[in-house]
Each structure stands twice: as C-alpha cells, then as structure tokens.
Design an enzyme around this catalytic site. Structure first.
Site, mmCIF file in Angstrom:
data_model
loop_
_atom_site.group_PDB
_atom_site.id
_atom_site.type_symbol
_atom_site.label_atom_id
_atom_site.label_comp_id
_atom_site.label_asym_id
_atom_site.label_seq_id
_atom_site.Cartn_x
_atom_site.Cartn_y
_atom_site.Cartn_z
ATOM 1 N N ASP A 115 0.818 -1.211 0.000
ATOM 2 C CA ASP A 115 0.000 0.000 0.000
ATOM 3 C C ASP A 115 0.857 1.268 0.000
ATOM 4 O O ASP A 115 0.458 2.305 -0.539
ATOM 5 C CB ASP A 115 -0.913 0.044 1.230
ATOM 6 C CG ASP A 115 -2.049 -0.959 1.176
ATOM 7 O OD1 ASP A 115 -2.297 -1.527 0.093
ATOM 8 O OD2 ASP A 115 -2.688 -1.175 2.222
ATOM 9 N N HIS A 120 0.781 -9.045 -0.287
ATOM 10 C CA HIS A 120 0.093 -7.785 -0.033
ATOM 11 C C HIS A 120 0.795 -7.009 1.083
ATOM 12 O O HIS A 120 1.015 -5.798 0.960
ATOM 13 C CB HIS A 120 -1.372 -8.033 0.316
ATOM 14 C CG HIS A 120 -2.195 -6.791 0.302
ATOM 15 N ND1 HIS A 120 -2.397 -6.049 -0.831
ATOM 16 C CD2 HIS A 120 -2.836 -6.133 1.298
ATOM 17 C CE1 HIS A 120 -3.142 -4.993 -0.548
ATOM 18 N NE2 HIS A 120 -3.419 -5.021 0.743
ATOM 19 N N LYS A 121 1.144 -7.703 2.131
ATOM 20 C CA LYS A 121 1.921 -7.120 3.225
ATOM 21 C C LYS A 121 2.724 -8.250 3.857
ATOM 22 O O LYS A 121 2.358 -9.427 3.753
ATOM 23 C CB LYS A 121 1.012 -6.494 4.301
ATOM 24 C CG LYS A 121 0.123 -5.366 3.818
ATOM 25 C CD LYS A 121 -0.770 -4.828 4.942
ATOM 26 C CE LYS A 121 -1.735 -3.777 4.410
ATOM 27 N NZ LYS A 121 -2.611 -3.240 5.474
ATOM 28 N N TYR A 142 0.642 -10.338 5.912
ATOM 29 C CA TYR A 142 -0.321 -11.162 5.172
ATOM 30 C C TYR A 142 0.451 -12.083 4.230
ATOM 31 O O TYR A 142 0.443 -11.908 3.015
ATOM 32 C CB TYR A 142 -1.301 -10.286 4.388
ATOM 33 C CG TYR A 142 -2.190 -9.406 5.234
ATOM 34 C CD1 TYR A 142 -2.680 -9.852 6.460
ATOM 35 C CD2 TYR A 142 -2.549 -8.136 4.818
ATOM 36 C CE1 TYR A 142 -3.488 -9.046 7.237
ATOM 37 C CE2 TYR A 142 -3.373 -7.322 5.587
ATOM 38 C CZ TYR A 142 -3.836 -7.777 6.802
ATOM 39 O OH TYR A 142 -4.641 -6.979 7.570
ATOM 40 N N ASP A 154 -6.374 -5.348 -4.597
ATOM 41 C CA ASP A 154 -6.000 -4.010 -4.139
ATOM 42 C C ASP A 154 -4.516 -3.743 -4.403
ATOM 43 O O ASP A 154 -4.110 -2.640 -4.784
ATOM 44 C CB ASP A 154 -6.242 -3.842 -2.635
ATOM 45 C CG ASP A 154 -7.529 -4.437 -2.120
ATOM 46 O OD1 ASP A 154 -8.016 -5.429 -2.699
ATOM 47 O OD2 ASP A 154 -8.042 -3.939 -1.110
ATOM 48 N N GLY A 196 -12.513 -2.590 -8.728
ATOM 49 C CA GLY A 196 -12.147 -1.236 -9.130
ATOM 50 C C GLY A 196 -10.661 -0.977 -8.994
ATOM 51 O O GLY A 196 -10.031 -0.382 -9.883
ATOM 52 N N TRP A 197 -10.074 -1.409 -7.880
ATOM 53 C CA TRP A 197 -8.615 -1.267 -7.723
ATOM 54 C C TRP A 197 -7.900 -1.939 -8.892
ATOM 55 O O TRP A 197 -6.951 -1.381 -9.457
ATOM 56 C CB TRP A 197 -8.148 -1.917 -6.428
ATOM 57 C CG TRP A 197 -8.461 -1.267 -5.119
ATOM 58 C CD1 TRP A 197 -9.044 -1.865 -4.026
ATOM 59 C CD2 TRP A 197 -8.150 0.075 -4.683
ATOM 60 N NE1 TRP A 197 -9.141 -0.995 -2.977
ATOM 61 C CE2 TRP A 197 -8.587 0.212 -3.348
ATOM 62 C CE3 TRP A 197 -7.550 1.170 -5.314
ATOM 63 C CZ2 TRP A 197 -8.445 1.396 -2.624
ATOM 64 C CZ3 TRP A 197 -7.410 2.349 -4.594
ATOM 65 C CH2 TRP A 197 -7.850 2.460 -3.274
#
Length: 388
Positions: free
Chosen positions: A103, A147-148, A151, A158, A231-232
């Site tokens: 992110d 993702h992270k 995670y 995303d 959408g992402w």
C-alpha cells in the site's frame, strides 16, 4: 466551532462564500475536499500527517485537476502534503520499509508529477526509497508480491493498484524496460489464480499457502467478489497501460485482458448505473449499491475508452456509472454548495485482527461513511475522464 473551521478552510483554500456550483464536478469535489480538510494531510480525517495510500489516490486526482485547469490552489494543496512528510534528502516521515506493505507505494505516483513540475530532486530521492522496497519485498513462489509482510503468501486485487503503476512509471523513467516484465508478472499471476470461472471475474484475494480461514482449500480464493477490489484492479490495468510504451508486446496482452474483464464487469452493472458492494449478489438481502467501486470502475472504463484500449461503446456504461454517482450518491449542502459523496464502504480486507473472513455478512458489516477518500479520489478521476 463549525463557523471557525469553515473560516479556516476558506482562508486556506482561497474560497470566500459558497462554492461555485457551475464548475465541473471534478473541481466541485476537489474544492469541497479543501473545505473539509484545510491541509491535505487531514484528508480522510487523519489526526496527524501520515504517509498513506489514500492520500496518493486523492492527490493524484488533484494533480490532474491542476493539469486540466492551471489553478495553482490545487497544486499548492497537494504539494503541501508531500512537503510536510518529505525532507530534502527524500526521507519520508512515518514510512516503514521493514513492514513491506505494498500500500505504501501508491502515494509515490505523485512524486513523479511533483518532480516534473518543480525539478526538486527530493521527490525522486523519495521515489528511489519506495522503489528499493521492492528489491526485498516478500513474494509468492512464482514471484507475486505479498500484499503485506503480515499477510504472507497473499495477493489481493487491491495490491495491484498500490504497487504496479508506481513500479511501471519508475522503470519507464529509469529507461529500464526489461524489468517491466516483473510488473506484468503481477498481472499474469492475478489472471492465473484469482478468477472465478462462474462469473468471469477475479475474487478479492488469493492465498497461495491455503492457510487462511478465508481461503478455499482447493483454489486458495476468498469467498466473494468485492466491487472496490475489482475497481482497484481495473484502475491498475489502465494506469499501467498509460505509462508503458505502446510497442511493449505485453501491453497488448494486458489490454486484451482488460477488455475481457470489463466485458464481464458490465454484466453486473445495476440498471441505475452503479455496482453492488458484493458485485454478483445484487438480489441478496442487505447488499447495497456502493460508491467507491462504482467510481473506480467508471474511471477505469472511461480512461480505457479515452486510451483506445476499449471500444467506444463502453463510454455509455461509464456515463451511466457516473450518472448513478451524481444522481443517487451526491448530496449538496444548501448554504455552502459543498458536495458530499455518500454510500462509501469505509474499509474491507481479509484476515487480520479482528479476523475478516471474507463472507457476505462480513462485507455487509463494514461501516458506510460519506466522503471516504477511497470514493472521493476516483470520483474526481472519473469526472475528469468523462470531460475529455
């Protein structure tokens, strides 16, 4: 107190009296944000300056509004956020590389714009630091970015928006086209692992390890489609295609996948033009038409048409999506003309504490709040594309 806050906001934004309700929607929303949040770091109700993806999303919209209008208020507003957090050596306050959170790359996209506008090398030094995160960012066995760090073995839709457009533009500017294969690899893995054959759409997340309670033990997929996740992903696709040279053969592959994806997305567009929170379960009790997913898909569709990677017929779907936002989800404060975007899901994810199981009931349980940045930013971007 309300009067004093409005006075401060007006002083910072340069606005006196009600906002001009004859301006295009992208300006009306940008100026409403400036009234709500006198300093850009305050966006999304932050209590202190924080390096965050939502600011990158919203302020990318401000950058494009500035490019469209030439009004320096928008530029000064967005620049203030970055100058609050970045020192002369490009160090970014509150950014933690060791968290390996994809992110955190998203706000980096605006650094390229700021460098082009000012020539100040601190913005590229900051971009260098974000790019460096990817050198050691943990990956799946096939090379997909987690993702992270917290995670593990998970790819979420995303994450493609958070990392891929920044990564692609950095490589293009560095004249390192061979490494673009690594950007396209991220999409290739989403296309390989995350699609539901029944809907033709990707699910929200995928766990390579199959260890998460939300992941299907056979496929690793999360249980549902979430329209904001779609959408992402759609925005990631068009924004990467926008910066990658047209002669790159994998860009044509991505364009073909994008068109196939959008062909499925429009099948789930409500008659109003909006999309449901859980995309394919519109008839299920409790589901609702959600603003951020609608704005993101509308933006991606309109941008795809403008870039020539979608047939012109998709513009009608984008216009219908934007009409749903304006007609059903926008409200206007009578005395100030400040506009509000309603029906935005505040947040949704998978795993973590408390544990998010990805069920239908989970997606329905997350708070809905007005003017969440994850809806506002795409609304501005969609309005700009449809004004072209």
């Amino acid at each position: 107190m309300l009067v004093s806050l409005l006075f401060i906001a007006s002083a910072v934004s340069g606005q006196t009296g009600p906002l001009d309700n004859t301006k295009p929607w992208y300006q009306r929303m940008a100026e409403s944000e400036m009234e709500r949040f006198p300093q850009a770091w305050m966006m999304d109700w932050d209590k202190e300056p924080t390096w965050d993806y939502v600011h990158g999303l919203n302020l990318l919209g401000f950058a494009r509004v500035y490019e469209k209008t030439g009004d320096k208020r928008y530029f000064d507003y967005l620049k203030g956020y970055y100058d609050t957090l970045i020192d002369k050596d490009g160090n970014i306050a509150t950014y933690r590389r060791d968290k390996f959170n994809i992110d955190m790359l998203n706000a980096g996209k605006v650094l390229f714009f700021l460098y082009d506008q000012t020539g100040d090398n601190k913005y590229m030094l900051a971009a260098d630091k974000l790019r460096d995160q990817l050198n050691e960012h943990p990956r799946t066995s096939e090379g997909g970015f987690w993702h992270k760090k917290r995670y593990p073995y998970q790819m979420w839709l995303d994450g493609l928006y958070m990392g891929a457009p920044f990564y692609a533009e950095y490589l293009v500017r560095a004249r390192d086209p061979e490494q673009l294969d690594d950007v396209f690899l991220q999409f290739e893995l989403i296309e390989k692992h995350l699609y539901d054959t029944n809907t033709g759409l990707p699910r929200h997340g995928w766990d390579e390890s199959r260890e998460q309670k939300w992941s299907d033990k056979a496929t690793g997929l999360s249980p549902h489609h979430w329209s904001r996740a779609l959408g992402w992903y759609a925005m990631a696709m068009v924004d990467v295609m926008d910066v990658v040279p047209a002669q790159n053969s994998k860009r044509a592959w991505l364009a073909a996948r994008f068109e196939k994806f959008m062909a499925q997305v429009i099948k789930y567009q409500h008659s109003s033009g909006a999309w449901y929170q859980v995309t394919d379960l519109g008839n299920r009790k409790g589901n609702y038409l959600e603003a951020s997913g609608t704005a993101m898909l509308t933006y991606a569709m309109a941008r795809g048409v403008n870039m020539g990677v979608l047939p012109a017929s998709y513009r009608e779907h984008a216009e219908k999506g934007f009409a749903a936002l304006v007609d059903q989800m926008i409200s206007v404060e009578a005395e100030t003309n400040i506009i509000t975007l309603n029906q935005v899901c505040a947040v949704a994810g998978l795993g973590g504490k408390p544990y998010r199981d990805g069920s239908f009931d989970y997606y329905m349980s997350e708070p809905i709040r007005p003017n969440d940045a994850k809806g506002v930013g795409p609304f501005i971007l969609a309005a700009l594309e449809l004004d072209k």
